[in-house]
Design an enzyme around this catalytic site. Structure first.
Site, PDB file in Angstrom:
ATOM      1  CD  GLN A 173       0.818  -8.925  -2.612  1.00 28.18           C
ATOM      2  OE1 GLN A 173       1.516  -9.539  -3.405  1.00 28.18           O
ATOM      3  NE2 GLN A 173      -0.463  -8.691  -2.852  1.00 28.18           N
ATOM      4  CE  LYS A 190       2.441  -2.392  -4.349  1.00 27.30           C
ATOM      5  NZ  LYS A 190       2.123  -2.010  -2.973  1.00 27.30           N
ATOM      6  CG  ASN A 212      -2.753 -10.871  -2.287  1.00 22.20           C
ATOM      7  OD1 ASN A 212      -2.761 -10.668  -3.503  1.00 22.20           O
ATOM      8  ND2 ASN A 212      -1.739 -11.421  -1.675  1.00 22.20           N
ATOM      9  CB  THR A 244      -6.577 -10.254   1.823  1.00 17.26           C
ATOM     10  OG1 THR A 244      -6.111 -11.366   1.044  1.00 17.26           O
ATOM     11  CG2 THR A 244      -5.477  -9.203   1.909  1.00 17.26           C
ATOM     12  CE  LYS A 269      -1.346   8.116   1.841  1.00 14.23           C
ATOM     13  NZ  LYS A 269      -2.375   7.067   1.950  1.00 14.23           N
ATOM     14  CG  LEU A 270       5.975  15.653   1.872  1.00 12.22           C
ATOM     15  CD1 LEU A 270       7.096  14.986   2.667  1.00 12.22           C
ATOM     16  CD2 LEU A 270       6.576  16.680   0.917  1.00 12.22           C
ATOM     17  N   GLY A 322      -4.453  -4.377  -3.765  1.00 14.62           N
ATOM     18  CA  GLY A 322      -5.457  -3.350  -4.061  1.00 14.62           C
ATOM     19  C   GLY A 322      -4.721  -2.079  -4.430  1.00 14.62           C
ATOM     20  CG  HIS A 323      -2.050  -1.972  -6.938  1.00 15.37           C
ATOM     21  ND1 HIS A 323      -1.157  -2.514  -7.816  1.00 15.37           N
ATOM     22  CD2 HIS A 323      -1.772  -2.537  -5.733  1.00 15.37           C
ATOM     23  CE1 HIS A 323      -0.377  -3.375  -7.172  1.00 15.37           C
ATOM     24  NE2 HIS A 323      -0.737  -3.407  -5.904  1.00 15.37           N
ATOM     25  CB  SER A 331       3.241  11.152  -4.332  1.00 19.04           C
ATOM     26  OG  SER A 331       1.848  11.228  -4.358  1.00 19.04           O
ATOM     27  CE  LYS A 377       0.648  10.618  -7.544  1.00 20.09           C
ATOM     28  NZ  LYS A 377       0.474  11.891  -6.921  1.00 20.09           N
ATOM     29  NE  ARG A 429      -7.451  -6.495   6.718  1.00 20.50           N
ATOM     30  CZ  ARG A 429      -6.508  -7.433   6.641  1.00 20.50           C
ATOM     31  NH1 ARG A 429      -6.272  -8.205   7.687  1.00 20.50           N
ATOM     32  NH2 ARG A 429      -5.817  -7.605   5.542  1.00 20.50           N
ATOM     33  CG  ASP A 462      -1.883  -1.174   1.225  1.00 19.08           C
ATOM     34  OD1 ASP A 462      -2.241  -1.649   0.125  1.00 19.08           O
ATOM     35  OD2 ASP A 462      -2.243  -1.632   2.321  1.00 19.08           O
ATOM     36  CD  GLU A 463       4.724  -0.491  -0.250  1.00 19.29           C
ATOM     37  OE1 GLU A 463       3.865  -0.761  -1.115  1.00 19.29           O
ATOM     38  OE2 GLU A 463       5.340  -1.359   0.376  1.00 19.29           O
TER      39      GLU A 463
HETATM   40  P1  GDP Z   1      -0.750   0.405  -3.488  1.00 21.46           P
HETATM   41  O1  GDP Z   1      -1.324  -0.891  -3.019  1.00 21.46           O
HETATM   42  O2  GDP Z   1       0.717   0.491  -3.239  1.00 21.46           O
HETATM   43  O3  GDP Z   1      -1.098   0.724  -4.911  1.00 21.46           O
HETATM   44  O4  GDP Z   1      -1.425   1.533  -2.583  1.00 21.46           O
HETATM   45  P2  GDP Z   1      -3.000   1.676  -2.244  1.00 21.46           P
HETATM   46  O5  GDP Z   1      -3.689   2.183  -3.427  1.00 21.46           O
HETATM   47  O6  GDP Z   1      -3.507   0.426  -1.624  1.00 21.46           O
HETATM   48  O7  GDP Z   1      -2.966   2.735  -1.075  1.00 21.46           O
HETATM   49  C1  GDP Z   1      -2.419   4.016  -1.231  1.00 21.46           C
HETATM   50  C2  GDP Z   1      -3.524   5.051  -0.924  1.00 21.46           C
HETATM   51  O8  GDP Z   1      -2.926   6.322  -0.802  1.00 21.46           O
HETATM   52  C3  GDP Z   1      -4.537   5.180  -2.049  1.00 21.46           C
HETATM   53  O9  GDP Z   1      -5.785   5.557  -1.503  1.00 21.46           O
HETATM   54  C4  GDP Z   1      -3.965   6.317  -2.901  1.00 21.46           C
HETATM   55  O10 GDP Z   1      -4.958   7.017  -3.638  1.00 21.46           O
HETATM   56  C5  GDP Z   1      -3.403   7.189  -1.824  1.00 21.46           C
HETATM   57  N1  GDP Z   1      -2.247   8.012  -2.216  1.00 21.46           N
HETATM   58  C6  GDP Z   1      -1.206   7.697  -3.034  1.00 21.46           C
HETATM   59  N2  GDP Z   1      -0.290   8.696  -3.032  1.00 21.46           N
HETATM   60  C7  GDP Z   1      -0.772   9.650  -2.215  1.00 21.46           C
HETATM   61  C8  GDP Z   1      -0.260  10.915  -1.756  1.00 21.46           C
HETATM   62  O11 GDP Z   1       0.817  11.350  -2.113  1.00 21.46           O
HETATM   63  N3  GDP Z   1      -1.040  11.600  -0.873  1.00 21.46           N
HETATM   64  C9  GDP Z   1      -2.245  11.144  -0.425  1.00 21.46           C
HETATM   65  N4  GDP Z   1      -2.930  11.888   0.432  1.00 21.46           N
HETATM   66  N5  GDP Z   1      -2.740   9.955  -0.834  1.00 21.46           N
HETATM   67  C10 GDP Z   1      -2.009   9.223  -1.685  1.00 21.46           C
HETATM   68  P1  IMO Z   2      -0.847  -4.164  -2.274  1.00 23.08           P
HETATM   69  O1  IMO Z   2      -0.399  -4.725  -3.607  1.00 23.08           O
HETATM   70  C1  IMO Z   2      -0.999  -4.544   2.045  1.00 23.08           C
HETATM   71  C2  IMO Z   2      -1.043  -8.578   3.720  1.00 23.08           C
HETATM   72  C3  IMO Z   2      -2.294  -9.001   4.466  1.00 23.08           C
HETATM   73  C4  IMO Z   2      -1.667  -9.909   5.508  1.00 23.08           C
HETATM   74  C5  IMO Z   2      -0.568 -10.608   4.731  1.00 23.08           C
HETATM   75  C6  IMO Z   2      -0.953 -11.968   4.183  1.00 23.08           C
HETATM   76  O2  IMO Z   2      -2.124  -3.452  -2.310  1.00 23.08           O
HETATM   77  O3  IMO Z   2       0.276  -3.416  -1.632  1.00 23.08           O
HETATM   78  P2  IMO Z   2      -2.528 -12.708   2.162  1.00 23.08           P
HETATM   79  O4  IMO Z   2      -3.988 -12.478   1.922  1.00 23.08           O
HETATM   80  O5  IMO Z   2      -1.639 -12.187   1.098  1.00 23.08           O
HETATM   81  O6  IMO Z   2      -2.217 -14.136   2.496  1.00 23.08           O
HETATM   82  O7  IMO Z   2      -2.214 -11.882   3.507  1.00 23.08           O
HETATM   83  O8  IMO Z   2      -0.251  -9.748   3.653  1.00 23.08           O
HETATM   84  N1  IMO Z   2      -1.242  -8.105   2.323  1.00 23.08           N
HETATM   85  C7  IMO Z   2      -1.185  -6.816   1.974  1.00 23.08           C
HETATM   86  N2  IMO Z   2      -1.031  -5.705   2.726  1.00 23.08           N
HETATM   87  N3  IMO Z   2      -1.073  -4.451   0.712  1.00 23.08           N
HETATM   88  C8  IMO Z   2      -1.183  -5.554  -0.056  1.00 23.08           C
HETATM   89  O9  IMO Z   2      -1.128  -5.510  -1.410  1.00 23.08           O
HETATM   90  C9  IMO Z   2      -1.301  -6.802   0.565  1.00 23.08           C
HETATM   91  N4  IMO Z   2      -1.452  -8.076   0.123  1.00 23.08           N
HETATM   92  C10 IMO Z   2      -1.405  -8.863   1.216  1.00 23.08           C
HETATM   93  O10 IMO Z   2      -2.956  -7.914   5.040  1.00 23.08           O
HETATM   94  O11 IMO Z   2      -1.071  -9.144   6.510  1.00 23.08           O
HETATM   95 MG    MG Z   3      -2.858  -1.599  -1.799  1.00 24.47          MG
END
Ligand code: GDP
Ligand code: IMO
Ligand code: MG
Length: 428
Positions: A225, A16, A38, A129, A334-335, A40-41, A412, A18, A306, A13-14
């Protein structure tokens, strides 16, 4: 520079999604190589939010070809509902979304066993997940999985394979979990409907990518991940079941390492994790109350909803995951979330640890060593270039860069495309 891998350097969830969306503008091919739904981007375009789980985030650009590689695990029902979302959003996918026949199928018994095993583990649960990812990869490694190739073979072939698998999966369900068995005929019937809907996507992904790389076309590999969730080098056992590192991208997409020219590591300027397991820099209750709330910070899980656990930036961890991935440059996200804080901490190491702890007990007991930075107390959301950032924000970023030992390529400051401060232009 013809190919770039984008990987997560923390616990997922870093941001990626975006970063992929930003780079996909100048790329022709976007590839998911591992993991399943699992992941979610999220991407945000003109106020509209799109969430992807299996389909590469680059699909929103009409010029891209998108691939789901052989190292992924596919829940056909989930993939089809993502495809339906594309149609609802008027995003065409015909002739430009390709699925490898090598990918393994997530079956309903995988989802069930994932959830049952978590329940049995009780307080030691991973916090998965619940999408069946672990049990599916387990069957793959144990040589009893079903693949997209099986689903798309003849109905008799699929039925025979499924019946064979269910003969021992059902025994496991009944004897270990006291759970009702699955019926092969009805499960087969359900999956054959998915087969017809997915058939047109199947393609020799590996060969297509090889040919594209020979033509020097730009390829983006979308990691899923994060490094600390890697099955080998992550915070084991609180990890996922695939290799989440740049090396895993080669194995999962079926491309040789020489075909990836650059690796971009994505990290938040703080740390989050969703699920259980260690998070050494986790905020104390009082610190958390000063942080923007989870909804405002967009820190609710994209896949499960969650609340993500929040911690200070862990530069000790970053150095470790930069090493594991061979990261060339950083995309820091997310600065803006830190804009209102009086003080911001960076963890530079753990007490009594000269290298990153391997054992889970050591990681759980890790005592971070912090340095404290003054907050900039100004909104960064409307800033258009790095040079316009408040000096204190630039000092904070410079310190991260120094501790990380690799240059920052972009920062970002909001979820939208325009909220990006570029220090390096990729693909140039
Ligand atoms: P991913 O799994 O690495 O693609 O990240 P996620 O999409 O699961 O979670 C990142 C969340 O932060 C998403 O809701 C994005 O829209 C949001 N996001 C990404 N970059 C920024 C940023 O620079 N600032 C803010 N406020 N939100 C951001
Ligand atoms: P993205 O690509 C954040 C975490 C789950 C759990 C562990 C194992 O959006 O960054 P799993 O269902 O894979 O067996 O769960 O890994 N997890 C993630 N956490 N972002 C993800 O993907 C994740 N995919 C799995 O929350 O701790
Ligand atoms: Mg994600």
């Amino acid at each position: 520079m013809s190919s770039i891998a984008v990987v997560g350097l923390q616990w997922g969830d870093e941001g990626k999604g975006k970063v992929i969306d930003l780079l996909a503008k100048d790329a022709l091919h976007i590839v998911r190589a591992q993991g399943g739904n699992n992941a979610g981007h999220t991407i945000v375009i003109e106020g509209r939010e799109f969430r992807f789980h299996l389909i590469p985030s680059g699909i929103v650009y009409p010029h891209t070809n998108c691939y789901i590689g052989g190292g992924t695990v596919i829940d056909p029902k989930s993939l089809l509902s993502e495809i339906e979302e594309l149609t609802k959003n008027k995003i065409s996918y015909t002739g430009r979304l390709f699925l490898s026949r090598y990918a393994h199928l997530v079956m309903p018994y995988h989802r069930l066993m994932d959830q049952l095993l978590e329940k049995v583990k009780g307080t030691t649960a991973i916090g998965t997940t619940g999408r069946g990812i672990g049990p599916c990869y387990l069957d793959k490694v144990n040589r009893c999985g079903l693949r997209v190739a099986d689903l798309l073979g003849t109905p008799t072939h699929f039925y025979t394979q499924l019946e064979k698998t269910l003969s021992f999966k059902n025994r496991e369900l009944e004897k270990l979990y006291d759970h009702a068995p699955f019926d092969s005929a009805s499960l087969c019937e359900e999956y054959l409907i998915y087969a017809e809907k997915l058939r047109s996507l199947a393609a020799p992904v590996e060969e297509l990518l090889y040919e594209a790389s020979k033509r020097k076309e730009r390829i983006l590999f979308e990691g899923a991940q994060g490094a600390l969730l890697d099955n080998t080098f992550g915070s084991y056992p609180f990890v996922t079941s695939s290799c989440t590192l740049s090396g895993g991208i080669c194995a999962g997409a079926g491309v040789g390492p020489s075909k990836i020219a650059q690796t971009v590591g994505v990290a938040k300027v703080y740390t989050t994790r969703v699920g259980n397991g260690p998070l050494p820099t986790e905020l104390k209750e009082k610190e958390l109350s000063l942080f923007p709330d989870h909804a405002a910070a967009r820190e609710l899980g994209t896949t499960t909803g969650r609340k993500r656990r929040i911690g200070w930036l862990d530069a000790f961890l970053l150095r470790h995951t930069i090493c594991l991935n061979g990261v060339d440059s950083l995309a820091l996200t997310k600065l803006d979330i830190l804009d209102d804080l009086d003080e911001i901490k960076i963890c530079t190491g753990y007490k009594k640890c000269s290298s990153f702890p391997v054992s889970i007990d050591a990681l759980l007991a890790a005592e971070p060593i912090y340095e404290v930075h003054p907050g900039w107390k100004l909104s960064t959301r409307t800033i258009k270039s790095y040079g316009e950032l408040p000096v204190k924000a630039r000092n904070y970023l410079r310190r991260i860069e120094e501790l990380a030992g690799v240059p920052i390529a972009l920062v970002s400051v909001g979820p939208e495309r325009a909220k990006t401060l570029w220090l390096d232009r990729f693909f140039e």
